[in-house]
Scaffold this active site. Structure first.
Site, PDB file in Angstrom:
ATOM      1  N   PHE A 181       1.065   5.085   1.012  1.00  0.00           N
ATOM      2  CA  PHE A 181       0.623   6.220   1.814  1.00  0.00           C
ATOM      3  C   PHE A 181       1.076   7.640   1.301  1.00  0.00           C
ATOM      4  O   PHE A 181       2.307   7.663   0.988  1.00  0.00           O
ATOM      5  CB  PHE A 181       0.752   5.906   3.240  1.00  0.00           C
ATOM      6  CG  PHE A 181       0.086   4.615   3.783  1.00  0.00           C
ATOM      7  CD1 PHE A 181      -1.103   4.585   4.444  1.00  0.00           C
ATOM      8  CD2 PHE A 181       0.802   3.315   3.510  1.00  0.00           C
ATOM      9  CE1 PHE A 181      -1.708   3.610   5.007  1.00  0.00           C
ATOM     10  CE2 PHE A 181       0.068   2.249   4.054  1.00  0.00           C
ATOM     11  CZ  PHE A 181      -0.984   2.187   4.883  1.00  0.00           C
TER      12      PHE A 181
ATOM     13  N   THR B 262       0.952  -1.106  -0.039  1.00  0.00           N
ATOM     14  CA  THR B 262      -0.023  -0.089   0.232  1.00  0.00           C
ATOM     15  C   THR B 262       0.882   1.360  -0.027  1.00  0.00           C
ATOM     16  O   THR B 262       1.782   1.301   0.700  1.00  0.00           O
ATOM     17  CB  THR B 262      -1.107  -0.096   1.342  1.00  0.00           C
ATOM     18  OG1 THR B 262      -1.922  -1.095   1.148  1.00  0.00           O
ATOM     19  CG2 THR B 262      -1.991   1.261   1.267  1.00  0.00           C
TER      20      THR B 262
END
Length: 279
Positions: A176, A174
């Site tokens: 961010f 992921t």
């Protein structure tokens, strides 16, 4: 005495967003929020100094809702961080893999850990949050119940890890971004830089093609281009784009200048160091 600075994230303590905060901003107090809207509001109101927001996942794609909040939030992207997503199977003290029958987690985590669920014949139960699933299992105190949660959650909620790294795909990552009220731009020439911006194309034939032509002719690498409808209008489209380089670089400066001929509302969201993960 210096006031403790705070960084807000969406989710319960032990969530992946909390993990990134603790890893990259250990000196800041991590503040959990129930929703992304609450995270943005906390920074806008000065209740937190920074926000840690997931924006893309290598399996699930873009994170929904973020593009709705970013353009009008008045916040700026000042950094990016990539997190390799790890999930552990955990239960209450004394639980064992042979004894558990039910596993709790967020719907996406359950979908990303199908192999271990199938291998042990577990019944999946959807929770609102991966870390919240760990909290729920701890509160139940039932050795037949387990959670699929980030490693950080086990220590926070006093659970024992029954199996490590139970996610199906090792590349699950992921991205961010860190948001701030203050615009903090990377210095020109300080290393690889990412520039994020939004724009609306004029409702003209080939407007997008012409708007993006300047990036091609000036040798600018565009790493992201996503479109969103604006205000429910099928004729109004907003784009979120990211490119390699600093706006002061001659090539990118020319490309952005050309972009403005064919678009409206060009707004730079951030100019920040590229995370080493990109290399």
């Amino acid at each position: 005495m210096t006031e403790l600075r705070r960084i807000a994230y969406q989710g319960e303590p032990g969530a992946n967003s909390h993990q990134v905060c603790a890893q990259h901003y250990p000196d800041l107090e991590s503040v959990p929020c129930a929703s992304f809207e609450d995270v943005f509001a906390a920074v806008e109101a000065g209740e937190a100094d920074l926000a840690m927001i997931p924006i893309d996942n290598s399996i699930a794609g873009r994170v929904a809702d973020i593009h709705h909040f970013l353009p009008d939030s008045g916040l700026h992207i000042i950094a990016e961080h990539f997190l390799r997503i790890r999930f552990h199977l955990m239960g209450v003290p004394g639980a064992s893999l042979d004894a558990i029958t039910t596993v709790h987690s967020h719907v996406h985590a359950l979908g990303q850990c199908r192999k271990v669920i199938r291998e042990h014949g577990l019944r999946p139960v959807i929770s609102g949050d991966t870390a919240g699933a760990a909290r729920e299992v701890a509160e139940m105190g039932d050795p037949t119940q387990a959670a699929i949660s980030p490693p950080l959650a086990a220590g926070i909620y006093g659970l024992e890890i029954l199996a490590e790294d139970v996610e199906d795909e090792e590349h699950n990552t992921t991205r961010f971004v860190v948001l701030s009220r203050e615009l903090v731009e990377a210095e020109p020439g300080s290393g690889p830089v990412v520039t994020s911006f939004i724009f609306n194309v004029r409702n003209l034939p080939a407007a997008l093609y012409k708007a993006l032509g300047g990036f091609a002719t000036n040798g600018v690498n565009m790493t992201k281009l996503e479109s969103y409808m604006v205000g429910g209008q099928f004729t109004a489209t907003q784009f979120l784009a990211e490119v390699d380089g600093h706006p002061s670089d001659p090539g990118l400066a020319r490309a952005l200048e050309e972009l403005r001929f064919f678009t409206t509302d060009v707004k730079v969201l951030g100019v920040y160091p590229a995370d080493a993960f990109r290399a």
